[in-house]
Scaffold this motif. Structure first.
Motif, PDB file in Angstrom:
ATOM      1  N   TYR A   1      32.052  -2.570 -36.256  1.00  0.00           N
ATOM      2  CA  TYR A   1      32.205  -1.128 -36.424  1.00  0.00           C
ATOM      3  C   TYR A   1      32.869  -0.790 -37.754  1.00  0.00           C
ATOM      4  N   PRO A   2      32.544   0.369 -38.303  1.00  0.00           N
ATOM      5  CA  PRO A   2      33.338   0.867 -39.435  1.00  0.00           C
ATOM      6  C   PRO A   2      34.697   1.343 -38.943  1.00  0.00           C
ATOM      7  N   MET A   3      35.665   1.460 -39.863  1.00  0.00           N
ATOM      8  CA  MET A   3      37.003   1.933 -39.494  1.00  0.00           C
ATOM      9  C   MET A   3      37.504   2.927 -40.528  1.00  0.00           C
ATOM     10  N   ILE A   4      38.081   3.995 -40.037  1.00  0.00           N
ATOM     11  CA  ILE A   4      38.699   4.999 -40.891  1.00  0.00           C
ATOM     12  C   ILE A   4      40.208   4.868 -40.775  1.00  0.00           C
ATOM     13  N   VAL A   5      40.868   4.760 -41.916  1.00  0.00           N
ATOM     14  CA  VAL A   5      42.327   4.635 -41.975  1.00  0.00           C
ATOM     15  C   VAL A   5      42.895   6.007 -42.330  1.00  0.00           C
ATOM     16  N   ASN A   6      43.803   6.495 -41.506  1.00  0.00           N
ATOM     17  CA  ASN A   6      44.419   7.798 -41.718  1.00  0.00           C
ATOM     18  C   ASN A   6      45.893   7.611 -42.062  1.00  0.00           C
ATOM     19  N   ILE A   7      46.310   8.137 -43.228  1.00  0.00           N
ATOM     20  CA  ILE A   7      47.707   8.065 -43.670  1.00  0.00           C
ATOM     21  C   ILE A   7      48.378   9.408 -43.352  1.00  0.00           C
ATOM     22  N   HIS A   8      49.507   9.360 -42.661  1.00  0.00           N
ATOM     23  CA  HIS A   8      50.158  10.603 -42.259  1.00  0.00           C
ATOM     24  C   HIS A   8      50.847  11.290 -43.432  1.00  0.00           C
ATOM     25  N   GLY A   9      51.220  12.550 -43.230  1.00  0.00           N
ATOM     26  CA  GLY A   9      51.920  13.326 -44.240  1.00  0.00           C
ATOM     27  C   GLY A   9      53.382  12.955 -44.307  1.00  0.00           C
ATOM     28  N   GLY A  10      54.072  13.605 -45.206  1.00  0.00           N
ATOM     29  CA  GLY A  10      55.492  13.328 -45.371  1.00  0.00           C
ATOM     30  C   GLY A  10      55.867  13.121 -46.838  1.00  0.00           C
ATOM     31  N   PRO A  11      56.235  11.897 -47.218  1.00  0.00           N
ATOM     32  CA  PRO A  11      56.069  10.629 -46.493  1.00  0.00           C
ATOM     33  C   PRO A  11      57.030  10.422 -45.329  1.00  0.00           C
ATOM     34  N   SER A  12      58.134  11.212 -45.282  1.00  0.00           N
ATOM     35  CA  SER A  12      59.093  11.039 -44.181  1.00  0.00           C
ATOM     36  C   SER A  12      58.518  11.691 -42.934  1.00  0.00           C
ATOM     37  N   GLY A  13      57.936  10.904 -42.098  1.00  0.00           N
ATOM     38  CA  GLY A  13      57.292  11.382 -40.883  1.00  0.00           C
ATOM     39  C   GLY A  13      56.827  10.192 -40.094  1.00  0.00           C
ATOM     40  N   ALA A  14      56.002  10.432 -39.103  1.00  0.00           N
ATOM     41  CA  ALA A  14      55.481   9.330 -38.303  1.00  0.00           C
ATOM     42  C   ALA A  14      54.201   9.769 -37.617  1.00  0.00           C
ATOM     43  N   GLU A  15      53.281   8.847 -37.516  1.00  0.00           N
ATOM     44  CA  GLU A  15      52.087   9.064 -36.716  1.00  0.00           C
ATOM     45  C   GLU A  15      52.460   8.843 -35.261  1.00  0.00           C
ATOM     46  N   MET A  16      52.358   9.910 -34.460  1.00  0.00           N
ATOM     47  CA  MET A  16      52.649   9.832 -33.040  1.00  0.00           C
ATOM     48  C   MET A  16      51.427  10.308 -32.263  1.00  0.00           C
ATOM     49  N   GLN A  17      51.391   9.991 -30.995  1.00  0.00           N
ATOM     50  CA  GLN A  17      50.230  10.339 -30.188  1.00  0.00           C
ATOM     51  C   GLN A  17      50.190  11.846 -29.938  1.00  0.00           C
ATOM     52  N   LEU A  18      49.066  12.460 -30.286  1.00  0.00           N
ATOM     53  CA  LEU A  18      48.836  13.889 -30.090  1.00  0.00           C
ATOM     54  C   LEU A  18      47.387  14.115 -29.687  1.00  0.00           C
ATOM     55  N   TRP A  19      47.158  14.974 -28.715  1.00  0.00           N
ATOM     56  CA  TRP A  19      45.800  15.408 -28.436  1.00  0.00           C
ATOM     57  C   TRP A  19      45.313  16.215 -29.643  1.00  0.00           C
TER      58      TRP A  19
END
Length: 683
Positions: free
Chosen positions: A455-473
Motif C-alpha cells: 500500500y502507499p502511505m501518507i505521512v502527516n506532520i502535526h502543527g506547532g511544533p509544540s503540540g501532539a498528534e492525538m486521536q480525534l474523529w
C-alpha cells in the motif's frame, strides 16, 4: 504564528484560484463525496460543564450547525434543551459557567438579540438560568463585543469574563486577520480585558487596564483578587512574552507582576506561561511553563510561585510526560491531565513547596478529551469526586463522558453520534528510538486492509511544533484520517518538538527546524515499513501550519516522498519574519531575531534549497491567515512553477488559519484527496 502584510493578495487570490479549481478538483471520486457527506453529519460537542454539587451536567452541541445547550442529570438522563431558542438551529448559545450554588448556569446567547456583532452576526448577551425553577433565563448584561471564558467568583457574587469591547473578530491569532490597511500596528488594535458583572445585576466593569491584553485568568479563593496572564497589545503578537499578574478584582486597582519569563533567570527564562491556578488557601499560584508555539495549546512543566511574590519553582523537572491542564484537588494535591506517548492521562500529583510528584494514573483516555475551556480541560465537581468531559478518538465520534474519579475511565452518558462508524482502518500506536530519544506516532491502516498487498502511505506532520498528534474523529476540514478510507496507510508521528515525552523533548528542535524532527520521522517510517507492507516508492507527505512548513522543507532534504499537500506552510523564515505581525513567537524557537542571527533562519528555509525539489505539490492557504501568511505559499508556488515542478496553489478568500466556511472546509479536503489519488494511486 503570523499575520500577512499584503495589498495585492485579494486580487491575486481572485485571479489565481479559478485556475487552481480547474486543475486540482477534478472529477469527484464517489467515495470522497460519500465520506465528506458522512463527516458533515457528525454533531460536535463544544463544551461540557458539571455542576459543583455533581448533580447536573450541561453541554453545548451543534444542532443544525448552531451551538445549543443541553441540560441533564449527571448520568446523562433527562437531557433537554435550555436557553432561548424557539427551535434548533436558529441562533447560538454557548460559554457555560456554573455558579458555586449549582443552581445558576451562566451562558452567552444571541437568540433574543436584535443587535449586530462580529461578522454581521447577532450580538450575544450574557444570561443566567435558575435550573431549579421553570423560569426562563434572565439577561444579566447586554454586551457590545466578544466575550468568552465566563467564571463565577467563589462567593457567587460576581461573574467575570474576557471581553473585547467593540470587537470585529475573535481574539485569537487563529482567527482570520483584519485587512492590512491603515497605519499598521497602530489603528484598529483590539484589547481583551477582564470584565465583571454583579450576579444580582448591575453595570459591566472592565477591571484590567486597557494597556494589557489578557489571555486567561483565575479568581482567588477570597473572591477579592484575580491572577491573569497578559501582555501589551496587540494581543495576537505578544502572548509569547506575556507575564503573570495579580490584582484586586476592582477597576483601576494596582497590580503586581508576579512572573516575567523575559527577564528572569532559570529554566523558565524565555518560555511561555499558561493556566494560573490559586491554591485552596490562596497562598500560592501554580501554572504551566514551557516552550509553546500557540496560545491555547498548553504544555510544559508545572511551576509554583508565592502569591505575594518571589522566584517561581519548577515543580516537575525531568518528567517524561507533558502536563497540559490541572486543578488543585486539595492543598497538597493536584489532578493533572497530561500527554504521554500521544495519549491523554489523568494523574494525581502530590505537591510540596519544591516538588510535584506523580502518585498514580487515574485513567488513560482512548482519544482526545476536553471540556471546551482549555486543551485537555476537565470539569470536576467541587469535591473532585466526579468528572465530566467530551471524548473523541479515531474509532468513536464525540460523546459526553462522566463518572466517579478513581474508578477508571468514565463511561459515555450520551449517544449523540453513536450511529457513526469509521470508514477508515484500525489504528495502532507505534514507538521507536532515534538518536537517544523515544518517539511515538499513530499508524492508521487502510480500510479493508489485505496483508498480502502493498500500500502507499501518507505521512502527516502535526502543527506547532509544540503540540501532539492525538486521536480525534475527523471533521470535514483538512486532516489525514480520511486518506485511510481511500486505501492508504496513514502515519502520524510525534517527533522531537512534540508534547508527550517531557519538556527536554519539546525543546530538542530549538534552532533546528526540519532536521532532527525529520530524522525522527524517517526513522519512524522505517519502523512502520518493518511492520506492515508499505510501498516505499509511494510515500506522500502532508501537514498544516508547522506541518505545512515541513511539507515544503522536507522535499528539499530527501526525495523519498512522491507527492505533497502543504497546508498553510512557511517557505522562507527570513521573509516570513518581516511579513507576519506575530513575530514574538519566533525568538524562543530560533534564539534571536532574524536581524541578529539570519543564518539560523536561513538554514531551515525551503526556498534556499528549492532547486532540489522534484515532488508534485498542492499548496492551500487561507487568504487572511494570521498564523502562516499567504505570501509564503505564493513564494513556494512561484518557485516550483518556475522550476517546472507540478504544482497548484489555492487561496481561500476570507479564511484564516482555521477555515470556517463549510464549503471551503469540504473543498480543501477534496482537493487533497484527489491530489494523492493522482500521484499516489492505491492499486
Amino acid at each position: 504564528m503570523l499575520k500577512p502584510s499584503r495589498l495585492l493578495l485579494p486580487l491575486l487570490a481572485a485571479f489565481l484560484a479559478p485556475v487552481a479549481l480547474a486543475d486540482t478538483r477534478g472529477a469527484t471520486d464517489p467515495r470522497i463525496e460519500a465520506l465528506l457527506t458522512e463527516l458533515g453529519k457528525v454533531r460536535h460537542i463544544n463544551e461540557v460543564a458539571l455542576s459543583p454539587d455533581g448533580q447536573h451536567l450541561a453541554w453545548v452541541v451543534d444542532t443544525q450547525d448552531k451551538p445549543s445547550i443541553m441540560l441533564a442529570d449527571t448520568d446523562g438522563k433527562h437531557a433537554h434543551s435550555i436557553g432561548l431558542a424557539s427551535k434548533p438551529g436558529v441562533c447560538s448559545e454557548s460559554s457555560l459557567a456554573w455558579a458555586p450554588d449549582s443552581r445558576h448556569l451562566a451562558f452567552l446567547s444571541n437568540c433574543a438579540s436584535t443587535r449586530t456583532g462580529m461578522g454581521g452576526n447577532k450580538q450575544p448577551d450574557l444570561y443566567v438560568l435558575d435550573v431549579s425553577s421553570q423560569a426562563k433565563p434572565e439577561r444579566l448584561a447586554a454586551l457590545d463585543g466578544y466575550a468568552n471564558a465566563l467564571s463565577w467568583s467563589p462567593d457567587g457574587k460576581t461573574l467575570a469574563f474576557l471581553y473585547v469591547e467593540g470587537a470585529t473578530r475573535r481574539a485569537s491569532a487563529l482567527a482570520a486577520a483584519k485587512p492590512a490597511i491603515g497605519e499598521i500596528g497602530v489603528e484598529g488594535i483590539e484589547v481583551q480585558r477582564i470584565a465583571t458583572v454583579p450576579a444580582q445585576g448591575g453595570s459591566l466593569q472592565q477591571i484590567t487596564p486597557a494597556t494589557s491584553h489578557v489571555y486567561e485568568f483565575a479568581w482567588a479563593p477570597d473572591s477579592a483578587r484575580v491572577a491573569y496572564v497578559a501582555a501589551p497589545p496587540p494581543g495576537d503578537n505578544n502572548w509569547w512574552i506575556a507575564q503573570l499578574y495579580v490584582q484586586a478584582a476592582q477597576p483601576n486597582a494596582s497590580r503586581t507582576a508576579l512572573v516575567d519569563p523575559n527577564t528572569m533567570s532559570g529554566s523558565l527564562h524565555g518560555l511561555q506561561i499558561a493556566l494560573p491556578r490559586w491554591s485552596p488557601d490562596g497562598s500560592r499560584i501554580a501554572f504551566i511553563g514551557g516552550l509553546m508555539s500557540d496560545q491555547g495549546f498548553t504544555g510544559g512543566d508545572l511551576y509554583g510561585v508565592s502569591a505575594s511574590g518571589g522566584a517561581p519553582v519548577d515543580l516537575t523537572p525531568g518528567i517524561h510526560v507533558t502536563p497540559s491542564w490541572f486543578t488543585w484537588s486539595s492543598p497538597q494535591s493536584l489532578l493533572v491531565d497530561q500527554i504521554s506517548n500521544g495519549q491523554a492521562q489523568l494523574a494525581e500529583y502530590s505537591i510540596g513547596p519544591k516538588q510535584a510528584k506523580q502518585q498514580r494514573v487515574l485513567f488513560t483516555a482512548a482519544g482526545y478529551v476536553g471540556d471546551g475551556t482549555a486543551i485537555l480541560g476537565l470539569s470536576f465537581s467541587a469535591d473532585h469526586r466526579q468528572v465530566a468531559f467530551m471524548q473523541t478518538s479515531f474509532e468513536a465520534a464525540p460523546e459526553v463522558y462522566a463518572g466517579t474519579v478513581g474508578n477508571g475511565m468514565p463511561a459515555a452518558v450520551t449517544a449523540i453520534n453513536a450511529s457513526f462508524k469509521p470508514s477508515w482502518g484500525k489504528v495502532e500506536s507505534v514507538e521507536w528510538d532515534n538518536e537517544g530519544f523515544h518517539v511515538q506516532g499513530w499508524l492508521l491502516y487502510p480500510a479493508h486492509y489485505d496483508p498480502s498487498k502493498r500500500y502507499p502511505m501518507i505521512v502527516n506532520i502535526h502543527g506547532g511544533p509544540s503540540g501532539a498528534e492525538m486521536q480525534l474523529w475527523p471533521s470535514v476540514g483538512y486532516g489525514a484520517i480520511p486518506f485511510s478510507t481511500l486505501g492508504y496507510f496513514v502515519f502520524m508521528p510525534n517527533p522531537r518538538g512534540s508534547y508527550g515525552q517531557g519538556e527536554a523533548f519539546v525543546q530538542a528542535n530549538r534552532k533546528d527546524f526540519g532536521y532532527g524532527d525529520l530524522r525522527d520521522t524517517l526513522a519512524g517510517i522505517d519502523a512502520v515499513e518493518k511492520k506492515v507492507p508499505v510501498d516505499d516508492h509511494r510515500l506522500g507527505l502532508t501537514g498544516w501550519s508547522y506541518g505545512g512548513f515541513m511539507s515544503m522543507f522536507v522535499p528539499t532534504q530527501t526525495q523519498r516522498f512522491r507527492a505533497v499537500v502543504a497546508g498553510a506552510g512557511i517557505a522562507n523564515w527570513q521573509s516570513y519574519y518581516g511579513q507576519n505581525s506575530i513575530d514574538k513567537w519566533m525568538i524562543p524557537f530560533f534564539g534571536a531575531s532574524v536581524y541578529d542571527d539570519p543564518a539560523v533562519y536561513a538554514k531551515s528555509s525551503a526556498i534556499n534549497f528549492i532547486k532540489k525539489v522534484k515532488t508534485p505539490t498542492l499548496i492551500v492557504v487561507g487568504e487572511r491567515d494570521a498564523e502562516c501568511p499567504a505570501p509564503q505559499s505564493f513564494e513556494y508556488w512561484h518557485a516550483l512553477r518556475t522550476l517546472g515542478v507540478p504544482t497548484s496553489l489555492v487561496v481561500y478568500p476570507g479564511e484564516g488559519h482555521h477555515f470556517n466556511n463549510p464549503a471551503n472546509q469540504r473543498d480543501v479536503l477534496q482537493r487533497a484527496l484527489n491530489w494523492f489519488e493522482k500521484y499516489l494511486p492505491p492499486q
